[in-house]
Write an enzyme that holds these catalytic residues in place. Structure first.
Site, PDB file in Angstrom:
ATOM      1  N   TYR A  51      73.581  22.543  -2.361  1.00  0.00           N
ATOM      2  CA  TYR A  51      74.740  21.745  -1.942  1.00  0.00           C
ATOM      3  C   TYR A  51      75.372  20.935  -3.081  1.00  0.00           C
ATOM      4  CZ  TYR A  51      71.000  18.232  -1.460  1.00  0.00           C
ATOM      5  OH  TYR A  51      69.928  17.418  -1.697  1.00  0.00           O
ATOM      6  N   HIS A 109      66.275  15.379  -2.195  1.00  0.00           N
ATOM      7  CA  HIS A 109      66.284  14.323  -1.173  1.00  0.00           C
ATOM      8  C   HIS A 109      64.862  13.773  -0.974  1.00  0.00           C
ATOM      9  CE1 HIS A 109      66.847  12.159   2.521  1.00  0.00           C
ATOM     10  NE2 HIS A 109      66.014  12.962   3.136  1.00  0.00           N
ATOM     11  N   ARG A 125      71.230  10.346  -6.859  1.00  0.00           N
ATOM     12  CA  ARG A 125      69.805  10.669  -7.054  1.00  0.00           C
ATOM     13  C   ARG A 125      69.748  11.999  -7.790  1.00  0.00           C
ATOM     14  NH1 ARG A 125      69.279  14.788  -3.365  1.00  0.00           N
ATOM     15  NH2 ARG A 125      70.193  14.284  -1.351  1.00  0.00           N
TER      16      ARG A 125
END
Ligand SMILES: Cc1ncc(C[n+]2csc(CCOP(=O)(O)OP(=O)(O)O)c2C)c(N)n1
Ligand SMILES: [Mg+2]
Length: 361
Positions: free
Chosen positions: A274, A264, A260
């Site tokens: 991250y 999120h 993606r």
């Protein structure tokens, strides 16, 4: 004799691919039998979804959408698998899987209402065989086993497909659902969209298994790992799984390797904390739209004009859908309760009375 077998099992799970990053066919014998029109339709759907994602992110920032989980990068995984379905097949989606619902027949304005948490966004049209997107990670896997078993018992020529993520495949429900479906030979297809992260937790920290596909082995069902950025491979793998399920050959687990591009969800996730930009650049090169566009162009099946046409159509329809969502009457507590219960238990009846009085003021 050695008692070690893991390595042998893991070696079996190679990534199934038909189109490479350049849009060239690398697996001619697996090429699905799709007409030119069907190939173009696949492209239209992916372009439409990319535009929808861009618009939805903008609408979310303007405060006009509620919960939103970006989907760009996962178009081939979502729409290639959906393209293999029959209109009567059941879909049990996760929160990111809204395009599959839309192309199964869910009106776009309802998808927007769902995003706003409006009850009318979950009152799906009669005959639309989909469940409300699951927020509880992995719960839809157990439900899929049940729906698929129901279809088998009713002797329907249909399957139940479900979608979850790599995180979903790390949940207990995932194993239970697959195991049960396998035991009862239920016509189920479990798609795990491995986009490498469960929010910020990388897939390597979720499991010692080298692939998610190999988790099928313990359940005694077929498992396949697919290049999730290759729409033709995802389509072909799902079509195969569907055929097997209907032939009584049991369920299949399909792991799609995807990514993606966005956050999120739009609720405060910051992927730069991250993920590295190098990693993001690597995945951008695998983009499902670029790859499929190159393939279609080489066959003279896609042009800038067609791209513009679908882009304009998407923008127009999204504008209309958000307008229609705005016209929906404000949600009421009684509306929500009535949607939840066919026959309300006594405590809910009391609440219904209380709120009917309040809402009529
Ligand atoms: C049972 C449960 N635990 C935790 C959460 C919180 N949560 C929401 S999304 C998510 C990550 C899911 O990751 P994945 O399955 O890989 O799907 P993705 O969002 O990457 O598509 C978590 C842990 C939840 N919704 N349900
Ligand atoms: Mg994930």
């Amino acid at each position: 004799m050695s008692t070690k077998t893991l390595e042998q099992v893991e070696e079996q799970f190679e990534t199934f691919q038909i189109l490479n990053e350049e849009g060239e066919i690398v697996n001619e014998s697996a090429m699905p039998d799709l007409s030119d029109e069907q190939l173009q339709e696949l492209m239209r759907r992916m372009v439409y979804t990319r535009i929808w994602d861009q618009r939805a992110i903008a609408l979310n920032r303007q405060g006009r959408l509620g919960f939103y989980a970006p989907m760009a990068g996962q178009e081939a995984s979502m729409l290639g698998s959906h393209f293999a379905l029959d209109k009567e097949d059941w879909i049990l989606p996760g929160y990111r899987d809204i395009p599959q619902l839309f192309f199964h027949g869910l009106p776009l304005y309802q998808a927007f209402l769902w995003s706003r948490g409006h009850v009318a966004g979950s009152e799906f049209p009669e005959g639309l065989n989909v469940a409300v997107p699951q927020i509880i990670i992995g719960a839809q896997i157990v439900q899929t086993a049940g729906v698929a078993l129901g279809l088998k018992r009713k002797k329907k020529d249909n399957i139940c497909i479900t979608y979850t993520g790599d995180g979903g495949a790390s949940q207990g429900d995932f194993y239970e659902g697959m195991n049960f479906a396998g035991a009862y030979n239920a016509p189920a297809v479990f798609v795990v969209q491995n986009n490498r992260f469960a929010i910020s937790v990388p897939v390597e920290k979720q499991s010692a298994a080298k692939t998610i596909a190999q988790k099928a082995v313990a359940a005694g069902i077929e498992g396949v790992q697919v290049d999730g950025m290759d729409v033709l491979a995802v389509y072909a793998a799902t079509l195969d799984a569907r055929k097997r399920a209907l032939a009584g050959e049991g369920p299949t687990l399909i792991e799609t390797l995807t990514y993606r591009y966005g956050a999120h969800t739009m609720a405060g996730d910051d992927p730069t904390r991250y993920r590295t930009s190098d990693e993001e650049d690597e995945w951008a090169k695998k983009d499902p739209l670029i790859r499929f566009r190159k393939f279609l162009e080489s066959k003279k099946l896609w042009s800038e004009e067609q791209e513009n046409e679908v882009t304009e159509k998407a923008k127009e329809e999204i504008k209309e859908a958000i307008k229609k969502a705005d016209q929906e009457p404000k949600m009421t507590v009684t509306g929500m309760l009535n949607n939840m219960f066919e026959e309300a238990p006594v405590n809910i009846r009391e609440q219904l009375e209380e709120f009917t009085a309040k809402e009529s003021k």
